[in-house]
Design an enzyme around this catalytic site. Structure first.
Site, mmCIF file in Angstrom:
data_model
loop_
_atom_site.group_PDB
_atom_site.id
_atom_site.type_symbol
_atom_site.label_atom_id
_atom_site.label_comp_id
_atom_site.label_asym_id
_atom_site.label_seq_id
_atom_site.Cartn_x
_atom_site.Cartn_y
_atom_site.Cartn_z
ATOM 1 N N CYS A 135 0.810 -1.129 0.035
ATOM 2 C CA CYS A 135 0.048 -0.023 -0.008
ATOM 3 C C CYS A 135 1.022 1.205 0.128
ATOM 4 O O CYS A 135 1.904 1.032 0.666
ATOM 5 C CB CYS A 135 -0.897 -0.112 1.074
ATOM 6 S SG CYS A 135 -1.695 1.387 1.476
ATOM 7 N N HIS A 177 -9.016 -3.942 -2.055
ATOM 8 C CA HIS A 177 -8.224 -3.219 -0.952
ATOM 9 C C HIS A 177 -8.637 -1.651 -1.275
ATOM 10 O O HIS A 177 -8.480 -1.048 -0.417
ATOM 11 C CB HIS A 177 -6.722 -3.417 -1.755
ATOM 12 C CG HIS A 177 -5.772 -2.616 -1.214
ATOM 13 N ND1 HIS A 177 -4.485 -3.032 -0.614
ATOM 14 C CD2 HIS A 177 -5.450 -1.187 -1.071
ATOM 15 C CE1 HIS A 177 -3.740 -2.202 -0.246
ATOM 16 N NE2 HIS A 177 -4.312 -1.153 -0.562
ATOM 17 N N GLU A 178 -8.874 -1.140 -2.220
ATOM 18 C CA GLU A 178 -9.059 0.132 -2.419
ATOM 19 C C GLU A 178 -10.477 0.760 -1.927
ATOM 20 O O GLU A 178 -10.337 1.678 -1.171
ATOM 21 C CB GLU A 178 -8.996 0.764 -3.987
ATOM 22 C CG GLU A 178 -7.783 0.487 -4.631
ATOM 23 C CD GLU A 178 -6.547 1.004 -4.013
ATOM 24 O OE1 GLU A 178 -6.673 2.142 -3.322
ATOM 25 O OE2 GLU A 178 -5.443 0.498 -4.325
ATOM 26 N N HIS A 181 -10.304 1.146 1.709
ATOM 27 C CA HIS A 181 -9.775 2.498 2.199
ATOM 28 C C HIS A 181 -10.801 3.429 2.370
ATOM 29 O O HIS A 181 -10.768 4.507 3.307
ATOM 30 C CB HIS A 181 -8.906 3.207 0.972
ATOM 31 C CG HIS A 181 -7.382 2.828 1.152
ATOM 32 N ND1 HIS A 181 -6.461 3.097 2.319
ATOM 33 C CD2 HIS A 181 -6.513 1.918 0.176
ATOM 34 C CE1 HIS A 181 -5.185 2.394 1.880
ATOM 35 N NE2 HIS A 181 -5.455 2.001 0.726
HETATM 36 ZN ZN ZN Z 1 -3.711 0.883 -0.158
#
Ligand code: ZN
Length: 193
Positions: A135, A177-178, A181
């Site tokens: 990341c 993953h995004e 966030h």
């Molecule tokens: Zn990330």
């Protein structure tokens, strides 16, 4: 009567604030006037608090603004810059708490970077698989995370047109993953030891 007018005035101020970028967001978007934006790092306390916050949705009014075009241009420049060389980036990573991600579409010819507004994973399919992740906001580290290999994604494009897409493989992993966030979740929270 005066009370009603005052109430209405504050009501409209409140509504309009929620629909547009705030002056603080504008400052971040146009900061330095360059291409690559400063990426928030968990190594920094104030950045870390921001990275752990929930993001607000983007409105149709917002996508028509210069702020939005500039944010899009700079987020794409940031993730593709040689110093970061990422495969995805979420708006909170550049200090904007809005539901926006850019993802490299390895499932398309030429693996282009695309921009997604208010993305939501509607369905996850199949078994989870363990894979390596890094990341931009967690420097000098990589870890193993279990992710679904197939997802149904709901989002809006830069014209605010709604879409529903089925995405598979590594690209589906990047989306998971995004999108994490956008609710303050980092891959290190899900890491397998
Ligand atoms: Zn990330």
């Amino acid at each position: 009567m005066r009370r009603i007018i005052t109430t209405l005035f504050f009501f409209f101020v409140f509504i309009s604030c929620g629909r547009s970028f705030t002056s603080k967001e504008r400052d971040v978007i146009f900061q330095d006037g360059g291409d690559v934006m400063q990426v928030m790092s968990i190594a920094n306390r104030s950045d870390s608090l921001l990275l752990r916050s929930r993001c607000l949705p983007v409105t149709e009014q917002m996508v028509k603004t210069n702020e939005f075009s500039e944010l899009r241009r700079r987020m794409l420049a940031t993730v593709q810059s040689p110093e970061h060389d990422g495969v995805g980036i979420a708006a909170p990573q550049v200090g904007i708490l809005r539901q926006i991600v850019a993802v490299q579409r390895f499932d398309k010819d030429g693996a282009p970077f695309e921009f997604f507004i208010n993305p939501k994973i509607k369905t996850c399919m199949g078994a989870k698989q363990l894979g390596g992740e890094g990341c931009l906001s967690v420097p000098n580290r990589r870890g193993e995370v279990e992710r679904f290999q197939k997802i149904v994604l709901q989002y809006r494009d830069a014209e605010f047109t709604p879409h529903l897409d089925t995405i598979e493989g590594f690209t589906a992993v990047i989306f998971q993953h995004e999108i994490d966030h956008l609710r303050g979740v980092l891959y290190i929270d899900k890491e397998q030891n």
